[in-house]
Design a protein around this motif. Structure first.
Motif, PDB file in Angstrom:
ATOM      1  N   SER A   1     -40.494  26.300 -54.793  1.00  0.00           N
ATOM      2  CA  SER A   1     -40.353  27.377 -55.772  1.00  0.00           C
ATOM      3  C   SER A   1     -41.389  27.172 -56.858  1.00  0.00           C
ATOM      4  O   SER A   1     -41.927  26.081 -57.025  1.00  0.00           O
ATOM      5  CB  SER A   1     -38.946  27.376 -56.373  1.00  0.00           C
ATOM      6  N   THR A   2     -41.669  28.228 -57.593  1.00  0.00           N
ATOM      7  CA  THR A   2     -42.661  28.133 -58.657  1.00  0.00           C
ATOM      8  C   THR A   2     -42.200  28.927 -59.868  1.00  0.00           C
ATOM      9  O   THR A   2     -41.468  29.905 -59.739  1.00  0.00           O
ATOM     10  CB  THR A   2     -44.034  28.652 -58.189  1.00  0.00           C
ATOM     11  N   THR A   3     -42.631  28.484 -61.026  1.00  0.00           N
ATOM     12  CA  THR A   3     -42.352  29.224 -62.259  1.00  0.00           C
ATOM     13  C   THR A   3     -43.548  30.071 -62.665  1.00  0.00           C
ATOM     14  O   THR A   3     -43.486  30.796 -63.658  1.00  0.00           O
ATOM     15  CB  THR A   3     -42.009  28.255 -63.408  1.00  0.00           C
ATOM     16  N   LEU A   4     -44.644  29.986 -61.911  1.00  0.00           N
ATOM     17  CA  LEU A   4     -45.831  30.774 -62.227  1.00  0.00           C
ATOM     18  C   LEU A   4     -45.620  32.225 -61.798  1.00  0.00           C
ATOM     19  O   LEU A   4     -45.243  32.501 -60.649  1.00  0.00           O
ATOM     20  CB  LEU A   4     -47.064  30.201 -61.525  1.00  0.00           C
ATOM     21  N   THR A   5     -45.881  33.135 -62.682  1.00  0.00           N
ATOM     22  CA  THR A   5     -45.693  34.547 -62.377  1.00  0.00           C
ATOM     23  C   THR A   5     -47.007  35.185 -61.956  1.00  0.00           C
ATOM     24  O   THR A   5     -48.090  34.631 -62.177  1.00  0.00           O
ATOM     25  CB  THR A   5     -45.146  35.299 -63.602  1.00  0.00           C
TER      26      THR A   5
ATOM     27  N   VAL B   1     -47.492  26.483 -55.575  1.00  0.00           N
ATOM     28  CA  VAL B   1     -48.341  27.593 -55.163  1.00  0.00           C
ATOM     29  C   VAL B   1     -49.414  27.102 -54.207  1.00  0.00           C
ATOM     30  O   VAL B   1     -49.634  25.899 -54.060  1.00  0.00           O
ATOM     31  CB  VAL B   1     -49.012  28.274 -56.378  1.00  0.00           C
ATOM     32  N   ASP B   2     -50.087  28.050 -53.547  1.00  0.00           N
ATOM     33  CA  ASP B   2     -51.237  27.716 -52.727  1.00  0.00           C
ATOM     34  C   ASP B   2     -52.443  27.449 -53.638  1.00  0.00           C
ATOM     35  O   ASP B   2     -52.375  27.617 -54.851  1.00  0.00           O
ATOM     36  CB  ASP B   2     -51.549  28.855 -51.749  1.00  0.00           C
TER      37      ASP B   2
ATOM     38  N   HIS C   1     -54.651  34.982 -61.096  1.00  0.00           N
ATOM     39  CA  HIS C   1     -55.521  36.029 -60.558  1.00  0.00           C
ATOM     40  C   HIS C   1     -54.940  36.608 -59.267  1.00  0.00           C
ATOM     41  O   HIS C   1     -55.044  37.808 -59.010  1.00  0.00           O
ATOM     42  CB  HIS C   1     -56.921  35.462 -60.290  1.00  0.00           C
ATOM     43  N   THR C   2     -54.380  35.717 -58.437  1.00  0.00           N
ATOM     44  CA  THR C   2     -53.751  36.122 -57.183  1.00  0.00           C
ATOM     45  C   THR C   2     -52.344  35.563 -57.146  1.00  0.00           C
ATOM     46  O   THR C   2     -52.163  34.344 -57.274  1.00  0.00           O
ATOM     47  CB  THR C   2     -54.546  35.614 -55.970  1.00  0.00           C
ATOM     48  N   ALA C   3     -51.349  36.411 -56.988  1.00  0.00           N
ATOM     49  CA  ALA C   3     -49.958  35.951 -56.992  1.00  0.00           C
ATOM     50  C   ALA C   3     -49.738  34.880 -55.931  1.00  0.00           C
ATOM     51  O   ALA C   3     -50.172  35.023 -54.777  1.00  0.00           O
ATOM     52  CB  ALA C   3     -49.025  37.133 -56.743  1.00  0.00           C
ATOM     53  N   GLY C   4     -49.092  33.785 -56.331  1.00  0.00           N
ATOM     54  CA  GLY C   4     -48.767  32.714 -55.395  1.00  0.00           C
ATOM     55  C   GLY C   4     -49.897  31.760 -55.096  1.00  0.00           C
ATOM     56  O   GLY C   4     -49.744  30.849 -54.275  1.00  0.00           O
ATOM     57  N   THR C   5     -51.039  31.946 -55.753  1.00  0.00           N
ATOM     58  CA  THR C   5     -52.204  31.096 -55.480  1.00  0.00           C
ATOM     59  C   THR C   5     -52.869  30.671 -56.780  1.00  0.00           C
ATOM     60  O   THR C   5     -53.142  31.512 -57.644  1.00  0.00           O
ATOM     61  CB  THR C   5     -53.239  31.836 -54.609  1.00  0.00           C
ATOM     62  N   LEU C   6     -53.140  29.386 -56.913  1.00  0.00           N
ATOM     63  CA  LEU C   6     -53.907  28.866 -58.043  1.00  0.00           C
ATOM     64  C   LEU C   6     -55.382  28.917 -57.666  1.00  0.00           C
ATOM     65  O   LEU C   6     -55.823  28.234 -56.744  1.00  0.00           O
ATOM     66  CB  LEU C   6     -53.484  27.425 -58.348  1.00  0.00           C
ATOM     67  N   THR C   7     -56.143  29.747 -58.352  1.00  0.00           N
ATOM     68  CA  THR C   7     -57.587  29.845 -58.100  1.00  0.00           C
ATOM     69  C   THR C   7     -58.297  28.843 -58.989  1.00  0.00           C
ATOM     70  O   THR C   7     -58.221  28.917 -60.213  1.00  0.00           O
ATOM     71  CB  THR C   7     -58.100  31.261 -58.383  1.00  0.00           C
ATOM     72  N   VAL C   8     -58.982  27.888 -58.365  1.00  0.00           N
ATOM     73  CA  VAL C   8     -59.539  26.727 -59.052  1.00  0.00           C
ATOM     74  C   VAL C   8     -61.057  26.804 -59.093  1.00  0.00           C
ATOM     75  O   VAL C   8     -61.712  26.949 -58.059  1.00  0.00           O
ATOM     76  CB  VAL C   8     -59.106  25.423 -58.350  1.00  0.00           C
ATOM     77  N   GLY C   9     -61.616  26.686 -60.285  1.00  0.00           N
ATOM     78  CA  GLY C   9     -63.055  26.653 -60.441  1.00  0.00           C
ATOM     79  C   GLY C   9     -63.599  25.240 -60.289  1.00  0.00           C
ATOM     80  O   GLY C   9     -63.080  24.295 -60.887  1.00  0.00           O
TER      81      GLY C   9
END
Length: 332
Positions: free
Chosen positions: A60-64, A109-110, A69-77
């Protein structure tokens, strides 16, 4: 003849994987393990893909969606200027990548990656940026820390040994020609003799052979190379290290709080230690106590990050052995 650096790095990574498995078992409740199903462990039961799918379904995640930027995914620079071991030039492996995956797992998240050239417009494309120092950007808040940025001295010494300026007097220190480390050695008042090398591979080979007494270079590039040699360790830094963490847009307070919490968890449960060990072996964390006594701090405290970027662009995908460094020098 010792094994190739590729073989030794493979063995190190196998060791790190074993530690990771042991650590994951250690945090399970005592009543949850039960009898071990050898068929499952040998691949005759649940597959890795099935296990991953089950783990994703259960998390589960608390990130909304509004925070990402993309729901369910952490976009990492990933900073394109970064170098090994934080990021190999293939951009799909390195400490930055491993830490990002661990953080995303903790946040539930992914994880996906984008290359960024700096912080000014990075958050237009990503949620967080790896390898950021406090003060790098006024609009960036830095969550946690997972690596240290400093120029460090390496020698044929047991882990935990610390050098002093007096130890360096009359000794020979290897540096990469044209690097910031070369200038720092000249200004640090060590009374040591300098020997120049085209790249760090040659310098560490000379250190192993005993033709130089020390090598001065970026701490993490040095730790990355030292991990494939027996009996070579970091014996101190020229100045107080800076700390690298995860950059989040400063105005995004909610995301920052959740990323900080995630970093705190993987720092305290041993995951970061396992990941760090994969890339720099047994090199201890660097802090104020790592600074070599008697060094002229003001002169030595130059741009360590530029030094690290120039000195070690290790890349297993260009035909060189993993653990080797490029011949580039910094232009400063």
């Amino acid at each position: 003849m010792r094994a190739s650096t590729q073989t030794q790095r493979t063995n190190l990574r196998r060791g790190a994987l074993a530690l990771a498995c042991a650590a994951s078992l250690a945090v399970l409740p005592a009543c949850s393990l039960g009898p071990v199903d050898l068929d499952a462990l040998m691949g005759n039961g649940t597959s890795v893909a099935e296990a991953k799918a089950a783990a994703r379904a259960a998390r589960s995640t608390t990130l909304t969606a509004d925070e990402l930027h993309t729901a369910g995914t952490l976009t990492v620079g990933l900073l394109s200027s970064e170098s090994a071991p934080l990021l190999l030039s293939s951009a799909d492996e390195g400490l930055d990548v491993d830490v990002a995956y661990a953080l995303a797992d903790e946040l539930g998240v992914d994880c996906t990656f984008v290359s960024v050239t700096g912080l000014s417009d990075a958050y237009d494309a990503c949620d967080v940026v790896m390898g950021v120092r406090a003060g790098d950007d006024a609009d960036t808040a830095v969550a946690g820390s997972y690596a240290e940025d400093a120029m460090a001295l390496f020698s044929r010494a047991s882990s935990g040994t610390k050098a002093t300026a007096a130890d360096l007097a009359g000794k020979t220190v290897g540096v990469q020609a044209g690097s910031v480390s070369q200038r720092a050695l000249a200004s640090a008042g060590t009374q040591a003799a300098e020997q120049d090398f085209t790249n760090l591979n040659e310098a560490f080979a000379a250190l192993e052979a005993g033709t130089v007494d020390y090598v001065l270079c970026g701490a993490y590039p040095g730790g990355y190379l030292a991990a494939v040699y027996d009996g070579i360790s970091c014996v101190g830094t020229l100045a107080q290290p800076a700390y690298l963490g995860v950059g989040v847009k400063a105005e995004n307070n909610t995301l920052f709080s959740k990323v900080l919490e995630g970093m705190d968890v993987i720092s305290s449960n041993g995951v970061l230690d396992v990941l760090r060990g994969r890339w720099v072996g047994g090199m201890s964390r660097l802090d104020t106590t790592s600074v070599i006594d008697g060094i002229q701090q003001a002169d030595a405290n130059v741009d360590e990050q530029a030094d690290a970027d120039a000195e070690a662009d290790a890349d297993a995908g260009t035909g060189t052995e993993a653990g080797t460094a490029s011949t580039s020098t910094d232009a400063a």
